[in-house]
Design a protein around this motif. Structure first.
Motif, PDB file in Angstrom:
ATOM      1  N   LYS A 139       0.834  -1.210   0.000  1.00 51.42           N
ATOM      2  CA  LYS A 139       0.000   0.000   0.000  1.00 51.42           C
ATOM      3  C   LYS A 139       0.866   1.256   0.000  1.00 51.42           C
ATOM      4  O   LYS A 139       0.484   2.273  -0.589  1.00 51.42           O
ATOM      5  N   PHE A 140       2.027   1.200   0.638  1.00 46.20           N
ATOM      6  CA  PHE A 140       2.937   2.343   0.678  1.00 46.20           C
ATOM      7  C   PHE A 140       3.911   2.347  -0.518  1.00 46.20           C
ATOM      8  O   PHE A 140       4.899   3.063  -0.508  1.00 46.20           O
ATOM      9  N   ASN A 141       3.597   1.539  -1.543  1.00 46.86           N
ATOM     10  CA  ASN A 141       4.394   1.473  -2.777  1.00 46.86           C
ATOM     11  C   ASN A 141       5.858   1.108  -2.517  1.00 46.86           C
ATOM     12  O   ASN A 141       6.765   1.669  -3.132  1.00 46.86           O
ATOM     13  N   MET A 142       6.065   0.167  -1.613  1.00 52.97           N
ATOM     14  CA  MET A 142       7.420  -0.272  -1.291  1.00 52.97           C
ATOM     15  C   MET A 142       7.645  -1.672  -1.853  1.00 52.97           C
ATOM     16  O   MET A 142       6.743  -2.508  -1.814  1.00 52.97           O
ATOM     17  N   THR A 143       8.849  -1.909  -2.362  1.00 56.67           N
ATOM     18  CA  THR A 143       9.199  -3.257  -2.794  1.00 56.67           C
ATOM     19  C   THR A 143       9.689  -4.017  -1.563  1.00 56.67           C
ATOM     20  O   THR A 143      10.288  -3.437  -0.659  1.00 56.67           O
ATOM     21  N   THR A 186      12.872  -6.677   4.274  1.00 51.60           N
ATOM     22  CA  THR A 186      13.439  -5.387   3.895  1.00 51.60           C
ATOM     23  C   THR A 186      12.479  -4.770   2.899  1.00 51.60           C
ATOM     24  O   THR A 186      12.122  -5.409   1.897  1.00 51.60           O
ATOM     25  N   ALA A 187      12.047  -3.554   3.177  1.00 48.33           N
ATOM     26  CA  ALA A 187      11.124  -2.845   2.283  1.00 48.33           C
ATOM     27  C   ALA A 187      11.733  -1.505   1.921  1.00 48.33           C
ATOM     28  O   ALA A 187      12.312  -0.829   2.774  1.00 48.33           O
ATOM     29  N   THR A 188      11.606  -1.140   0.641  1.00 46.89           N
ATOM     30  CA  THR A 188      12.170   0.135   0.203  1.00 46.89           C
ATOM     31  C   THR A 188      11.284   0.777  -0.853  1.00 46.89           C
ATOM     32  O   THR A 188      10.622   0.072  -1.630  1.00 46.89           O
ATOM     33  N   ASP A 189      11.297   2.089  -0.861  1.00 43.58           N
ATOM     34  CA  ASP A 189      10.607   2.840  -1.908  1.00 43.58           C
ATOM     35  C   ASP A 189      11.586   3.734  -2.669  1.00 43.58           C
ATOM     36  O   ASP A 189      11.189   4.621  -3.414  1.00 43.58           O
ATOM     37  N   GLY A 190      12.872   3.513  -2.474  1.00 44.18           N
ATOM     38  CA  GLY A 190      13.893   4.307  -3.138  1.00 44.18           C
ATOM     39  C   GLY A 190      14.491   5.378  -2.245  1.00 44.18           C
ATOM     40  O   GLY A 190      15.666   5.693  -2.341  1.00 44.18           O
ATOM     41  N   LYS A 191      13.687   5.946  -1.343  1.00 45.22           N
ATOM     42  CA  LYS A 191      14.235   6.944  -0.415  1.00 45.22           C
ATOM     43  C   LYS A 191      14.197   6.475   1.037  1.00 45.22           C
ATOM     44  O   LYS A 191      14.952   6.958   1.859  1.00 45.22           O
TER      45      LYS A 191
END
Length: 150
Positions: free
Chosen positions: A62-66, A77-82
């Motif tokens: 939902k938070f657009n994290m991979t 581990t979750a990341t959205d680039g920042k």
């Protein structure tokens, strides 16, 4: 004798009605989750110390994290680039962009369902979201406002 019968009947009625009052608290233990006013179809449970847990994959999605799940370490581990968040089963320490953050309750992996539950407030606030509880005697909802979501 008649007084004793009435008293016993009254006491039995009270005892039988007590479970009805506990049902009202059940929805406060399993609040509804809204992200930017959109209700999520997600299971949420509140721990004894007030931490709300949700399965990791739907909330990070939902938070657009991979998401990368390490089954050996039972960590995600979750990341959205920042923002990068690292969470590990039974650990009181999480990492946000490499910095250690202490949690009030450990994260939980359920081996029966094979689901990893994460602290909803921690995850939401780590992504820049605001979290608000709304509750009354019978119901509870959590409203997350994340300006970073489109």
């Amino acid at each position: 004798m008649k007084y004793l019968k009435v008293l016993c009947t009254l006491m039995m009625s009270v005892i039988l009605l007590l479970p009805i009052f506990n049902v009202a608290d059940a929805s406060r233990d399993y609040p509804g989750i809204y992200v930017n006013n959109e209700k999520m179809d997600i299971y949420a449970a509140v721990s004894a110390v007030g931490v709300t847990y949700v399965p990791f994959r739907p909330i990070f999605s939902k938070f657009n994290m991979t998401v990368n799940w390490d089954n050996t370490k039972k960590s995600v581990t979750a990341t959205d680039g920042k923002t990068t968040i690292v969470l590990t089963n039974n650990s009181y320490t999480a990492y946000v962009n490499g910095k250690a953050v202490q949690l009030i309750n450990p994260l939980v992996y359920n081996p029966d369902t094979k689901l990893f539950y994460v602290n909803l407030r921690f995850v939401a606030e780590s992504t820049g979201a605001k979290v608000n509880w709304s509750k009354n005697e019978t119901d509870a909802n959590i409203y997350i406002t994340n300006p970073n979501l489109k």
